[in-house]
Design a protein around this motif. Structure first.
Motif: not given
Length: 259
Positions: A211-235
């Motif tokens: 299921v994760v692979a189905d999603i990641v296939r459309d994400i150029p960076l190759g991962v579902i963005p981790p919560d903590e990395e997204c949090a840093r972008s917001v901060l």
């Protein structure tokens, strides 16, 4: 430290990106005031922050109640003397709900939390920011505002409204040196999404990795963005590095949606 000596309020702190924003903000030098309806959860997050040497206060509250919003702001002022930043991340989500008369109460409820709850919280903090002629407000939106999904009308509508609110208030608050921005989040890899995808995998009778692979296939960076990395972008929006950034959005999704 990115947020050294800043006082930050974060609403809607839960087990996903919300708690990551709180813990990272504290680690980056901020004094954090957390707002959410789950008293036990935010009490635990505050205790973890304090145990790690940070500053945090948990204020159980409901953003749909304007008195609660005023109380959150008052706690921040009484404890720390000012409010530098506000992150509005409280929302209500119900999926699989097609439009129809029977669904209208859910549309109203979603707007009450994500839109009007945000406006009430902004109303509570802005007088303090205006008095100091400085502040940063971040209204969390979603990729779904640009790529709507069937059955998510109430959530998408409320989050889309935040984009307009952010531009409008950026214009109105600019003369007071108060910035307003609204990042659009994509998938967020953490406990809530992991639980959702695990249930989806079990329903389909396939491994979670598939299921994760189905999603990641459309994400150029190759991962579902981790919560903590997204949090840093917001901060980032709360930091002095973003002092000339207002009235805008930022797509935080690993490249899944590009505009």
């Amino acid at each position: 430290m990115l947020l050294k000596d800043k006082v930050v309020i974060i609403t809607g702190v839960g087990p996903g990106m919300g708690c990551k924003m709180a813990t990272i903000a504290a680690a980056e030098g901020a004094s954090v005031v957390m707002s959410a309806r789950s008293a036990a959860f935010i009490d635990d997050v505050a205790a973890e922050i304090v145990a790690a040497g940070g500053q945090a206060i948990a204020v159980p509250s409901d953003v749909t109640n304007i008195e609660d919003c005023d109380r959150v702001a008052r706690v921040a002022i009484d404890a720390y003397g000012r409010i530098d930043g506000l992150v509005n991340s409280a929302f209500r989500f119900v999926g699989g709900l097609p439009f129809g008369r029977e669904a209208l109460p859910e549309w109203q409820a979603s707007l009450d939390v994500a839109l009007f709850g945000t406006l009430k919280m902004i109303d509570a903090v802005v007088p303090h920011m205006k008095a100091r002629r400085e502040g940063s407000i971040v209204n969390i939106s979603t990729r779904s505002t640009m790529q709507p999904l069937a059955g998510e009308g109430p959530y998408v509508t409320a989050k889309t409204a935040l984009l307009g609110v952010s531009r409008q208030l950026a214009m109105e608050f600019g003369p007071y040196n108060i910035r307003v921005n609204s990042p659009r989040m994509g998938w967020l890899w953490g406990d809530p999404v992991r639980s959702y995808l695990t249930a989806k995998a079990e329903k389909r009778g396939v491994p979670l990795d598939e299921v994760v692979a189905d999603i990641v296939r459309d994400i150029p960076l190759g991962v579902i963005p981790p919560d903590e990395e997204c949090a840093r972008s917001v901060l980032f929006f709360l930091s002095d590095y973003a002092r000339m950034v207002t009235g805008t959005s930022l797509d935080i999704n690993g490249g899944q949606f590009m505009m």
